[in-house]
Enzyme design. Sequence first.
Site, PDB file in Angstrom:
ATOM      1  N   GLY A   5      -6.796   4.213  -4.996  1.00 26.51           N
ATOM      2  CA  GLY A   5      -5.564   4.826  -4.492  1.00 26.51           C
ATOM      3  C   GLY A   5      -4.445   4.748  -5.528  1.00 26.51           C
ATOM      4  O   GLY A   5      -3.693   5.716  -5.730  1.00 26.51           O
ATOM      5  N   THR A   6      -4.350   3.613  -6.195  1.00 27.39           N
ATOM      6  CA  THR A   6      -3.307   3.408  -7.209  1.00 27.39           C
ATOM      7  C   THR A   6      -3.488   4.370  -8.381  1.00 27.39           C
ATOM      8  O   THR A   6      -2.505   4.879  -8.940  1.00 27.39           O
ATOM      9  CB  THR A   6      -3.344   1.947  -7.709  1.00 27.39           C
ATOM     10  OG1 THR A   6      -3.164   1.096  -6.571  1.00 27.39           O
ATOM     11  CG2 THR A   6      -2.271   1.668  -8.738  1.00 27.39           C
TER      12      THR A   6
ATOM     13  N   ARG B 262     -25.151 -14.040  16.114  1.00 23.09           N
ATOM     14  CA  ARG B 262     -23.792 -14.510  15.883  1.00 23.09           C
ATOM     15  C   ARG B 262     -23.154 -13.623  14.808  1.00 23.09           C
ATOM     16  O   ARG B 262     -23.853 -12.964  14.032  1.00 23.09           O
ATOM     17  CB  ARG B 262     -23.778 -15.958  15.395  1.00 23.09           C
ATOM     18  CG  ARG B 262     -24.177 -16.968  16.446  1.00 23.09           C
ATOM     19  CD  ARG B 262     -23.081 -17.143  17.501  1.00 23.09           C
ATOM     20  NE  ARG B 262     -23.384 -18.208  18.436  1.00 23.09           N
ATOM     21  CZ  ARG B 262     -24.090 -18.066  19.557  1.00 23.09           C
ATOM     22  NH1 ARG B 262     -24.597 -16.874  19.870  1.00 23.09           N
ATOM     23  NH2 ARG B 262     -24.298 -19.092  20.362  1.00 23.09           N
TER      24      ARG B 262
ATOM     25  N   ARG C 103       0.820  -1.209   0.000  1.00 22.71           N
ATOM     26  CA  ARG C 103       0.000   0.000   0.000  1.00 22.71           C
ATOM     27  C   ARG C 103       0.862   1.272   0.000  1.00 22.71           C
ATOM     28  O   ARG C 103       0.386   2.347   0.307  1.00 22.71           O
ATOM     29  CB  ARG C 103      -0.944  -0.016   1.205  1.00 22.71           C
ATOM     30  CG  ARG C 103      -2.025  -1.100   1.100  1.00 22.71           C
ATOM     31  CD  ARG C 103      -3.126  -0.878   2.109  1.00 22.71           C
ATOM     32  NE  ARG C 103      -4.200  -1.847   1.982  1.00 22.71           N
ATOM     33  CZ  ARG C 103      -5.218  -1.730   1.126  1.00 22.71           C
ATOM     34  NH1 ARG C 103      -5.285  -0.682   0.330  1.00 22.71           N
ATOM     35  NH2 ARG C 103      -6.153  -2.635   1.083  1.00 22.71           N
TER      36      ARG C 103
ATOM     37  N   ASP D  17     -13.709  -3.947  -4.214  1.00 14.39           N
ATOM     38  CA  ASP D  17     -14.666  -2.923  -3.761  1.00 14.39           C
ATOM     39  C   ASP D  17     -15.506  -2.335  -4.900  1.00 14.39           C
ATOM     40  O   ASP D  17     -16.531  -1.706  -4.647  1.00 14.39           O
ATOM     41  CB  ASP D  17     -13.919  -1.771  -3.078  1.00 14.39           C
ATOM     42  CG  ASP D  17     -13.255  -2.212  -1.793  1.00 14.39           C
ATOM     43  OD1 ASP D  17     -13.568  -3.309  -1.312  1.00 14.39           O
ATOM     44  OD2 ASP D  17     -12.407  -1.463  -1.279  1.00 14.39           O
TER      45      ASP D  17
ATOM     46  N   THR E  91     -10.077  -4.044  -7.920  1.00 16.82           N
ATOM     47  CA  THR E  91     -10.453  -4.038  -6.509  1.00 16.82           C
ATOM     48  C   THR E  91     -11.752  -4.805  -6.314  1.00 16.82           C
ATOM     49  O   THR E  91     -12.665  -4.703  -7.143  1.00 16.82           O
ATOM     50  CB  THR E  91     -10.633  -2.618  -5.898  1.00 16.82           C
ATOM     51  OG1 THR E  91     -11.302  -2.746  -4.640  1.00 16.82           O
ATOM     52  CG2 THR E  91     -11.449  -1.674  -6.751  1.00 16.82           C
TER      53      THR E  91
ATOM     54  N   ARG F  90     -10.717 -12.001  -0.721  1.00 15.66           N
ATOM     55  CA  ARG F  90      -9.693 -11.563  -1.677  1.00 15.66           C
ATOM     56  C   ARG F  90      -8.801 -12.713  -2.141  1.00 15.66           C
ATOM     57  O   ARG F  90      -7.878 -12.498  -2.927  1.00 15.66           O
ATOM     58  CB  ARG F  90      -8.822 -10.479  -1.034  1.00 15.66           C
ATOM     59  CG  ARG F  90      -9.563  -9.209  -0.711  1.00 15.66           C
ATOM     60  CD  ARG F  90      -8.740  -7.967  -0.934  1.00 15.66           C
ATOM     61  NE  ARG F  90      -7.406  -8.021  -0.435  1.00 15.66           N
ATOM     62  CZ  ARG F  90      -6.885  -7.200   0.461  1.00 15.66           C
ATOM     63  NH1 ARG F  90      -7.638  -6.245   0.981  1.00 15.66           N
ATOM     64  NH2 ARG F  90      -5.639  -7.290   0.827  1.00 15.66           N
TER      65      ARG F  90
HETATM   66  O1  F6P Z   1      -9.331  -2.124  -1.009  1.00 13.01           O
HETATM   67  C1  F6P Z   1      -9.850  -3.371  -0.897  1.00 13.01           C
HETATM   68  C2  F6P Z   1     -10.047  -3.775   0.507  1.00 13.01           C
HETATM   69  O2  F6P Z   1     -10.244  -5.132   0.362  1.00 13.01           O
HETATM   70  C3  F6P Z   1     -11.157  -3.109   1.297  1.00 13.01           C
HETATM   71  O3  F6P Z   1     -12.432  -3.565   1.021  1.00 13.01           O
HETATM   72  C4  F6P Z   1     -10.754  -3.438   2.709  1.00 13.01           C
HETATM   73  O4  F6P Z   1     -11.333  -2.546   3.599  1.00 13.01           O
HETATM   74  C5  F6P Z   1      -9.279  -3.295   2.638  1.00 13.01           C
HETATM   75  O5  F6P Z   1      -8.909  -3.599   1.319  1.00 13.01           O
HETATM   76  C6  F6P Z   1      -8.520  -4.187   3.605  1.00 13.01           C
HETATM   77  O6  F6P Z   1      -7.166  -3.940   3.434  1.00 13.01           O
HETATM   78  P1  F6P Z   1      -5.946  -4.708   4.081  1.00 13.01           P
HETATM   79  O7  F6P Z   1      -5.599  -5.832   3.172  1.00 13.01           O
HETATM   80  O8  F6P Z   1      -4.876  -3.703   4.140  1.00 13.01           O
HETATM   81  O9  F6P Z   1      -6.392  -5.226   5.407  1.00 13.01           O
END
Ligand code: F6P
Length: 403
Positions: A116-117, A321, A78, A139, A137, A330
């Site tokens: 961000g990139t 829960r 990052r 997201d 991403t 991911r």
């Molecule tokens: O940017 C993608 C993302 O997966 C977000 O959804 C999540 O909040 C963040 O990255 C988590 O990042 P890290 O891998 O730094 O914990």
Amino acid sequence: MAKSKTKCIGVLTSGGDCPGLNAAIRGVVKAAVGTYGIKCIGIQDGFRGLVENRTIALDNPAVSGILTAGGTILGTSRDKPHKMPMGGKILDMTRTAVENAKRMQIDCLVCLGGAGTQKNAMRLNEAGLNVLTLPKTIDNDVVGTDITFGFDTALGIATEAIDRLHTTATSHQRAIVVEIMGHNAGWLALGAGIAGGADVILLPEIAYDPQRVAAHLMERSRAGKRFSIIAVAEGAMSIAEHKAHVIVEAKRKQEKKSAKKANLALSVADLIDHDRADAPTKTIRIKRDGEAMEITYHTVQEPKASRIARQIQELTGMEARVTTLGHVQRGGTPSAADRLLCTNLGATAARLLAEGHYNVMVGLKGDICVPVPLKQVAGYIKTVPTDHQWINNGRLVGTCFGD
Ligand code: F6P
């Protein structure tokens, strides 16, 4: 070999990883090397690798067999070139990054990353380097493209998780709160919530009222439903939390502005990746291999879902829960749709590079991969419009959004 205006490119992956990065690297490299004879240099661990001159050769053998592999063969980080922790200090390494790229005779730096990139690539471009980006991403919050790669795979993973939670929630008559990634944009929680039939979906874009959520769950219980699934985006906020957040954000921006005006050194807050803007950071001094160093990281946080589950228990008396899907979303192999998207984006990127087309992001518009001027992408983020049809239609089928 087809003609190419570009002779050499650097390729890097930056920001949080996602399934499809390798498929996209492969798409770029196979087309660039095989069709256009462009030399490809792989840069390791994002922008940090460019600053530290850490590279690998990206030829056909290097990308063979990676289409289905999760993660990124290049590694990622990052780190931002203009605010890079270097030996205990935060330094602007933009010049070094550009000089290193030029020394490697890179005509264009190809950056695979999220919002961000896109911003960091734009900064390098402003400092004199040609760049071309691809939208990555889970997201799905990058503007200028209908969809980002990684999103479809994560959507499948999160939806399957909700499906599985349904059966166990029913057996035990429980309310299960499932936390889905997305700090600033709720696309993933919304998509998986709708696809998985969640009863409540809470998003960063719609501040929720805990009483409303509780009333909805009680109504379901009265109607004889044995379970409830509450899909929560990481960045979801109650109305009270949202009010506090607005105040804190305004203060943070003001402090940053004053610090800049007074020419103060960069603070830890400046290091925060925008994906993780609401996650507090901590700086510690440690000794590694005998060398003292300062390390800044995002602290591990209590999942939002825990707070919401507690509220539900207190307001309804239901047994609740929590399941936090986290980085499972991911990991692993990309979906067929993501492999297709990555191959199309990557190969289009190579074609554009061969034509000498720089400083664009290759996005998907309808069925076609198109170049979008990076200026129109960098610095923006695509949140879910509150009148989006997924929300409107969700409401029509009885989904509660907490408002
Ligand atoms: O940017 C993608 C993302 O997966 C977000 O959804 C999540 O909040 C963040 O990255 C988590 O990042 P890290 O891998 O730094 O914990």
